[in-house]
Design a protein around this motif. Structure first.
Motif: not given
Length: 364
Positions: A122-137, A153-157
């Motif tokens: 239930d947890y994700q981190i979204v960030e630019p890819a390593e070695g990429g353009s530094g942009i979130l597409k 799947q766990h505590n509803r959050r």
């Protein structure tokens, strides 16, 4: 310390810019990497404690949980190097923890263990890819939207940390806005932004904004000393007051790096070295990072030029460069560096001439 005629090549300092964490959307996992381009890691990348200067923001967050009024989106905005990412991860830990202790995650329950292992569903981190353009597409925010509609799947959050938010391109920001406009139940999105002004007003208006500025110097100094950093004042000055950046400078021989840059600039200004030769030494560092370092240096030199109490003492190359530049010239240099910084941040302009950066300092 060599004279300005023999500046230290940056590579000899054992320092090179570090890359971002890999992946544009992934479960949280430990990382040993950090970078001057983004916010350096805290004491523990998965700490459940806020920094000392974040206590009020944490109390407001804890009160929202106690009142069962957790916002669906939080925007943590402020300068890099102040611990915003660590605060975002501490918030996520508390939201996911099934057995909290006081206002914090217990760090020991099944949810906490899964989070620390980087496998909490239930947890994700979204960030630019390593070695990429530094942009979130747009692919990143589309994946975020898909994740937001999954059943917990766990505590509803479900919790997502998106950093840095200003890295989103227009299409990604528009896709995120749709999620913010119709937030799924139990979804909490934590945006981390070093430049919240670059986000659209519609995105900012749909988030609970927590402004996190530069901490008081006494608090930052005490924290750095507790981290084993001796004489942190000069490091804090060059880091613009950001304690995590100052700590990274200490760990990566940051003062030697600024001394090397100051020596190279003095040599170019005095005609002892050509801008081409200086650029050759600094090309491995890259145009973007060199521009950032020059901006930090110019800002601190301006402070010293307008207030003698803020001059950096005990660092010969920095002191020598200070004597060569008055406040008028430094103001012009800062103005010239700004568009060069903007150009260096663009994916198609990464080959910006480093020679042009050094020539900027040579001009009267």
């Amino acid at each position: 310390m060599p004279s300005s005629r023999t500046p230290i090549p940056p590579a000899s300092l054992g320092w090179m810019p570090r890359n971002r964490w890999p992946g544009w959307a992934r479960p949280s996992r430990p990382s040993s990497t950090s970078t001057m381009m983004t916010e350096p890691a805290g004491v523990d990348a998965h700490t459940t404690r806020p920094m000392p200067w974040q206590q009020r923001a944490w109390e407001r967050f804890a009160a929202s949980i106690e009142a069962n009024r957790v916002p669906h989106a939080v925007l943590l905005g402020g300068p890099a190097g102040t611990g915003k990412r660590g605060l975002a991860e501490a918030m996520a830990a508390r939201l996911l923890c099934s057995q909290p202790v006081d206002t914090r995650a217990c760090d020991d329950c099944r949810d906490c263990r899964l989070r620390r292992a980087g496998s909490h569903p239930d947890y994700q981190i979204v960030e630019p890819a390593e070695g990429g353009s530094g942009i979130l597409k747009i692919e990143a925010t589309r994946a975020l939207t898909e994740f937001s509609h999954h059943t917990s799947q766990h505590n509803r959050r479900r919790v997502v940390v998106l950093t840095p938010a200003e890295a989103m391109n227009r299409h990604a920001a528009n896709a995120l806005l749709k999620t913010l406009e119709e937030p799924p139940a139990g979804m909490v999105l934590i945006l981390v932004s070093h430049q919240p002004g670059r986000l659209s007003a519609t995105i900012r208006s749909r988030c609970q904004y927590e402004r996190l500025g530069i901490p008081p110097q006494a608090s930052a100094r005490a924290w750095l000393q507790a981290q084993g950093v001796s004489a942190p004042e000069a490091l804090l000055a060059l880091a613009g007051g950001s304690p995590l950046t100052a700590r990274q400078l200490a760990a990566e021989k940051g003062m030697q790096r600024f001394e090397a840059l100051a020596a190279a600039l003095a040599a170019v200004i005095q005609g002892h070295q050509s801008a081409v030769a200086a650029a050759t030494d600094w090309r491995p560092v890259g145009a973007l990072e060199t521009t950032r370092l020059m901006q930090q240096l110019a800002i601190q030199l301006m402070r010293g030029a307008t207030d003698p109490r803020q001059r950096l003492s005990g660092h010969p190359a920095l002191e020598g460069l200070q004597t060569l530049l008055d406040s008028t010239r430094l103001a012009r240099i800062q103005g010239d560096l700004l568009p060069l910084r903007e150009a260096a941040e663009q994916p198609l302009s990464r080959e910006l001439s480093i020679e042009a950066l050094f020539l900027t300092w040579r001009r009267p």
